[in-house]
Design a protein around this motif. Structure first.
Motif, PDB file in Angstrom:
ATOM      1  N   MET A 103      38.861  36.471  34.178  1.00  0.00           N
ATOM      2  CA  MET A 103      38.123  35.430  34.898  1.00  0.00           C
ATOM      3  C   MET A 103      37.773  35.925  36.295  1.00  0.00           C
ATOM      4  O   MET A 103      38.542  36.679  36.902  1.00  0.00           O
ATOM      5  N   PRO A 104      36.638  35.496  36.834  1.00  0.00           N
ATOM      6  CA  PRO A 104      36.291  35.882  38.202  1.00  0.00           C
ATOM      7  C   PRO A 104      37.185  35.170  39.218  1.00  0.00           C
ATOM      8  O   PRO A 104      37.699  34.080  38.964  1.00  0.00           O
ATOM      9  N   VAL A 105      37.350  35.818  40.354  1.00  0.00           N
ATOM     10  CA  VAL A 105      38.120  35.264  41.461  1.00  0.00           C
ATOM     11  C   VAL A 105      37.134  34.677  42.466  1.00  0.00           C
ATOM     12  O   VAL A 105      36.146  35.320  42.819  1.00  0.00           O
ATOM     13  N   LEU A 106      37.380  33.442  42.909  1.00  0.00           N
ATOM     14  CA  LEU A 106      36.537  32.816  43.920  1.00  0.00           C
ATOM     15  C   LEU A 106      36.527  33.702  45.155  1.00  0.00           C
ATOM     16  O   LEU A 106      37.582  34.077  45.675  1.00  0.00           O
ATOM     17  N   SER A 107      35.346  34.066  45.639  1.00  0.00           N
ATOM     18  CA  SER A 107      35.275  35.077  46.694  1.00  0.00           C
ATOM     19  C   SER A 107      34.853  34.539  48.059  1.00  0.00           C
ATOM     20  O   SER A 107      35.267  35.072  49.075  1.00  0.00           O
ATOM     21  N   ASN A 108      33.989  33.546  48.107  1.00  0.00           N
ATOM     22  CA  ASN A 108      33.453  33.082  49.388  1.00  0.00           C
ATOM     23  C   ASN A 108      32.920  34.237  50.234  1.00  0.00           C
ATOM     24  O   ASN A 108      33.046  34.243  51.453  1.00  0.00           O
ATOM     25  N   GLY A 109      32.362  35.253  49.572  1.00  0.00           N
ATOM     26  CA  GLY A 109      31.783  36.392  50.277  1.00  0.00           C
ATOM     27  C   GLY A 109      32.793  37.425  50.737  1.00  0.00           C
ATOM     28  O   GLY A 109      32.441  38.370  51.430  1.00  0.00           O
ATOM     29  N   GLU A 110      34.071  37.267  50.361  1.00  0.00           N
ATOM     30  CA  GLU A 110      35.117  38.211  50.740  1.00  0.00           C
ATOM     31  C   GLU A 110      35.630  38.930  49.501  1.00  0.00           C
ATOM     32  O   GLU A 110      35.507  38.419  48.398  1.00  0.00           O
ATOM     33  N   TYR A 111      36.214  40.099  49.696  1.00  0.00           N
ATOM     34  CA  TYR A 111      36.888  40.791  48.605  1.00  0.00           C
ATOM     35  C   TYR A 111      38.346  40.932  48.967  1.00  0.00           C
ATOM     36  O   TYR A 111      38.697  41.628  49.916  1.00  0.00           O
ATOM     37  N   LYS A 112      39.197  40.229  48.257  1.00  0.00           N
ATOM     38  CA  LYS A 112      40.653  40.361  48.393  1.00  0.00           C
ATOM     39  C   LYS A 112      41.257  39.914  47.076  1.00  0.00           C
ATOM     40  O   LYS A 112      41.291  38.734  46.771  1.00  0.00           O
ATOM     41  N   MET A 113      41.692  40.873  46.283  1.00  0.00           N
ATOM     42  CA  MET A 113      42.228  40.564  44.963  1.00  0.00           C
ATOM     43  C   MET A 113      43.689  40.131  45.075  1.00  0.00           C
ATOM     44  O   MET A 113      44.427  40.607  45.939  1.00  0.00           O
ATOM     45  N   HIS A 114      44.082  39.237  44.199  1.00  0.00           N
ATOM     46  CA  HIS A 114      45.462  38.769  44.140  1.00  0.00           C
ATOM     47  C   HIS A 114      46.325  39.845  43.500  1.00  0.00           C
ATOM     48  O   HIS A 114      45.823  40.715  42.786  1.00  0.00           O
ATOM     49  N   GLY A 115      47.632  39.786  43.732  1.00  0.00           N
ATOM     50  CA  GLY A 115      48.546  40.767  43.172  1.00  0.00           C
ATOM     51  C   GLY A 115      49.106  40.336  41.825  1.00  0.00           C
ATOM     52  O   GLY A 115      49.138  39.146  41.509  1.00  0.00           O
ATOM     53  N   ILE A 116      49.559  41.305  41.055  1.00  0.00           N
ATOM     54  CA  ILE A 116      50.209  41.016  39.780  1.00  0.00           C
ATOM     55  C   ILE A 116      51.409  40.105  40.049  1.00  0.00           C
ATOM     56  O   ILE A 116      52.201  40.353  40.953  1.00  0.00           O
ATOM     57  N   GLY A 117      51.520  39.040  39.261  1.00  0.00           N
ATOM     58  CA  GLY A 117      52.643  38.121  39.391  1.00  0.00           C
ATOM     59  C   GLY A 117      52.445  37.002  40.395  1.00  0.00           C
ATOM     60  O   GLY A 117      53.246  36.067  40.441  1.00  0.00           O
ATOM     61  N   GLU A 118      51.385  37.069  41.217  1.00  0.00           N
ATOM     62  CA  GLU A 118      51.149  35.988  42.179  1.00  0.00           C
ATOM     63  C   GLU A 118      50.751  34.712  41.454  1.00  0.00           C
ATOM     64  O   GLU A 118      50.016  34.747  40.469  1.00  0.00           O
TER      65      GLU A 118
END
Length: 108
Positions: free
Chosen positions: A34-49
């Motif tokens: 699934m895509p991650v909500l970005s709001n124009g930023e790139y910061k991926m969540h970590g495994i297990g978060e």
């Protein structure tokens, strides 16, 4: 049908900005990417978060990751009334409190 759900990040596709989510409450099921909500930023969540997801009302096969949430395993690094904190990367952050703003950039 659960439109809003809570789960944990199971896998990450950094190039496409996608994650799959593990849902303990649904027989240990794992979502499709699934895509991650970005709001124009790139910061991926970590495994297990722990994350909150929103799924389309016509089924839970497709959805979007809205963001992480605080919990016992993911406490705020800085907190308090009037405090703003944004972690930019492992060694970089912005913190504001009591009228002071701190930009920390540590290349170590």
């Amino acid at each position: 049908m659960d439109i809003i759900r809570v789960g944990r990040v199971s896998s990450i596709d950094y190039e496409k900005g996608l994650v799959s989510v593990y849902y303990e409450d649904k027989g240990a099921s794992v979502s499709s990417s699934m895509p991650v909500l970005s709001n124009g930023e790139y910061k991926m969540h970590g495994i297990g978060e722990m994350v909150v997801t929103a799924h389309l009302s016509n089924g839970t096969a497709h959805g979007i990751v809205l963001g992480t949430i605080f919990n016992d395993a993911q406490l705020p690094e800085y907190s308090g009334q009037g405090t703003y904190y944004k972690k930019l990367c492992d060694n970089c952050y912005i913190k504001g409190a009591s009228g002071n703003i701190v930009f920390n950039i540590n290349s170590a």
